[in-house]
Design a protein around this motif. Sequence first.
Motif, PDB file in Angstrom:
ATOM      1  N   GLU A 193       0.835  -1.251   0.118  1.00 35.24           N
ATOM      2  CA  GLU A 193       0.064  -0.144   0.062  1.00 35.24           C
ATOM      3  C   GLU A 193       0.859   1.367   0.067  1.00 35.24           C
ATOM      4  O   GLU A 193       0.559   2.322  -0.306  1.00 35.24           O
ATOM      5  CB  GLU A 193      -0.816   0.009   1.236  1.00 35.24           C
ATOM      6  CG  GLU A 193      -1.877  -1.225   1.162  1.00 35.24           C
ATOM      7  CD  GLU A 193      -2.552  -1.278   2.349  1.00 35.24           C
ATOM      8  OE1 GLU A 193      -2.302  -0.520   3.431  1.00 35.24           O
ATOM      9  OE2 GLU A 193      -3.752  -1.894   2.386  1.00 35.24           O
ATOM     10  N   GLY A 194       2.276   1.013   0.453  1.00 41.71           N
ATOM     11  CA  GLY A 194       2.957   2.422   0.410  1.00 41.71           C
ATOM     12  C   GLY A 194       2.876   3.085   1.630  1.00 41.71           C
ATOM     13  O   GLY A 194       3.633   4.172   1.705  1.00 41.71           O
ATOM     14  N   THR A 195       2.225   2.626   2.677  1.00 38.21           N
ATOM     15  CA  THR A 195       2.148   3.214   3.871  1.00 38.21           C
ATOM     16  C   THR A 195       3.355   3.128   4.656  1.00 38.21           C
ATOM     17  O   THR A 195       3.714   3.829   5.750  1.00 38.21           O
ATOM     18  CB  THR A 195       0.993   2.773   4.814  1.00 38.21           C
ATOM     19  OG1 THR A 195       1.057   1.449   4.884  1.00 38.21           O
ATOM     20  CG2 THR A 195      -0.291   3.049   3.997  1.00 38.21           C
ATOM     21  N   VAL A 196       4.233   2.028   4.596  1.00 44.70           N
ATOM     22  CA  VAL A 196       5.459   1.729   5.198  1.00 44.70           C
ATOM     23  C   VAL A 196       6.538   1.358   4.067  1.00 44.70           C
ATOM     24  O   VAL A 196       6.335   0.586   3.009  1.00 44.70           O
ATOM     25  CB  VAL A 196       5.541   0.712   6.176  1.00 44.70           C
ATOM     26  CG1 VAL A 196       6.685   0.318   6.751  1.00 44.70           C
ATOM     27  CG2 VAL A 196       4.631   1.061   7.137  1.00 44.70           C
ATOM     28  N   THR A 197       7.512   2.069   4.179  1.00 42.55           N
ATOM     29  CA  THR A 197       8.948   1.848   3.278  1.00 42.55           C
ATOM     30  C   THR A 197       9.511   0.594   3.292  1.00 42.55           C
ATOM     31  O   THR A 197       9.858   0.129   4.634  1.00 42.55           O
ATOM     32  CB  THR A 197       9.917   2.918   3.287  1.00 42.55           C
ATOM     33  OG1 THR A 197       9.323   4.135   2.884  1.00 42.55           O
ATOM     34  CG2 THR A 197      11.027   2.683   2.192  1.00 42.55           C
TER      35      THR A 197
END
Length: 720
Positions: A438-442
């Motif tokens: 989701e791209g919320t955490v790298t």
Amino acid sequence: MEQGFGSDSVPPAGPIDKSKVLDVKPLRCLVPVFPSPNGMASGTTPQPSPFVCVPPSGPFPPGVSPFYPFLSPNESGRSAENHDGLGFGTPISPVPLNSFRTPTANGDTGPRRPGRPRGSNGLAAEDDDSQNHSDQFGSGYSVHANDVEDTSTGKKRGRPRKTRLSQSGSGSGSGSGNPATPPIEVDIDPLLNQLLASFKLVEIDQVKKADGDKELAGRILLVYDLFRRRMTQIEERRGETPGSARRPDLKGANLLMTRGARTNQTKRVGNVPGVEVGDIFFFRMELCLVGLHAPSMAGIDYMSVRLTGDEEPIAVSIVSSGGYDDEGDDGDVLIYTGQGGVQRRDGQMFDQKLERGNLALEKSMHRGNEVRVIRGVLDVQNGGRGKIYIYDGLYRVQESWAEKSKLGNCSIFRYKLIRVPGQPEAFTLWKSVQQWREGTVTRVGVILPDLTSGAESQPVCLVNDVDDEKGPAYFTYIPSLKYSKPFMKSNPSVGCQCLGGCQPGGTSCPCIQKNGGYLPFNPLGVLMSYKTLVHECGSACSCPPNCRNRISQAGPKARVEVFKTKNRGWGLRSWDPIRGGGFVCEYAGEVIEESRVGEFGNDGDDDYIFDATRMYEPLEAVRDYNDESKKVPYPLVISAKKGGNVARFMNHSCSPNVFWQLVVREINNETFYHVAFFAIRHIPPMQELTFDYGMVPPDKADRRRKKCLCGSLNCRGYFY
């Protein structure tokens, strides 16, 4: 109206005139008739007689006939000596009623939990995922909707099983339709017998049945998966539509358990031998086969223990699959809703009771014993239909309370479970992968977000969180195999005309006929049965690119990453779970002549050579009942040193989780061989993908051996 025979009338003597119309009065009631005492005529008025209790096997008083299911007539027709000349002799075993099954010890796991909606197949909604999986695999085996044991009542509902599949297809292999496949009776017993014999599961030692190990549990799950897929493929040929009540997952598991192919039948507190934290399962019945969670439907499994002279229940495992208001987003904390309570169609609800599974969780809280937790998550790759079960390890019940349900009409029990520290990541890892996607955490350690530069449908990131190396040696990423010249065949090949895609049971589709009349793949890209060669549609076929018979031509379906290992260079793993038999990727590169292998390995760097002429140990997973046990060598050698895809990064293992399958695509008189990789068993996310590199034939034994670092129990110590 002609005169009829009343209830008190005596029929006339002599022949009966059948041309007459009889005035027959309907029977108003049934009057019980007791045995007539000796000396009393049968036509006299019945006198009050006491009810006589007679054992099923006799002896019988005068005038009382024996009970049929327990006694059979003598072969000679003579009366038995101890039965007063009644003409019945040798007792036979009573026939059990199909509608009742004696509850097993400690198997009463309580009623269903409140508000559970029922699916179309009669199973609880949290268990309907098996139906959805079955639909995606095809129609599956014909089974009554409720042919599964309800562990809360000890009853098994449904019709008696049949072991023959009536195969009559009406599938279409082209846009205009195909004639129906003639009816075929397929007896699945020989198929199952051969699988059980091949995997050495015909007679499992009683000790291993009670307490298994990883090797036995793996063999049982492999046989179950192979057998279920094969049943699905056979039934799918009939042209059954998805959504029917056919359940190959239930039928396959029931047949295996009937044959004794199961393990860890002894209930226990704590981990189950052969099952590791993080293991995944796509069917509830897989949990039963390996003893991780015994009930096929109930969410709480428990056992009885004796403490101070009295027995009390304690919980051993629970399944939390989203069917209730369970709260578990924390990852290490689970708020679990108890079982019981009923919501009727008229809206009336009943409170849960502190009994059975609920009482077991309450006792476990006071006792402090560990409880196995299996979490169910949505199968995203299956469009959100169905669930994947993750063994999340051991928890302890810390707190319990009662509260009103969200509807406010009944009281429910809630239990707070805390994960025991120090265990491997399981559900928390799934949450991390979801956040990366989701791209919320790298993602930590990413060097390149997409190694393919858009060549694949999904990005492949390059990751190194081990050391400072910036990446592998330079190569050109190519998604498919490059041929300088194809192999030639004597007979021209005809492409199919399936405008809408090849369909199961298509008798006019030449591609299906080359595969023995079956489609080799299901819609999810799972190989349904293993063969020496799988024939895919070629460039001359009229079917679209998304045809089910072009699975290996569309690139990886799972989101994979190339990562730096601790001691074996670069490796490959997947963010997504992969089903057993699921397609992983093709081995891309340049097809070279076998004599040119030395050109690519003079400097010792021949790690990117795939050689189909090598000898490969017969993996148990591919020893199917309809094919040879060993791979046939083919003159196909591929070099991915200068150009290739993600497959070039797969490392060797003596106990691999991936195997290669030769796939052929034909056009006119030209044959193109391809190497496709499929999962041997279910592979959890972030587990390294490995395959066996094979052994060099004796005439090529001069090649340099390399030390094997796979670390498996079956490690040979070296590879080529």
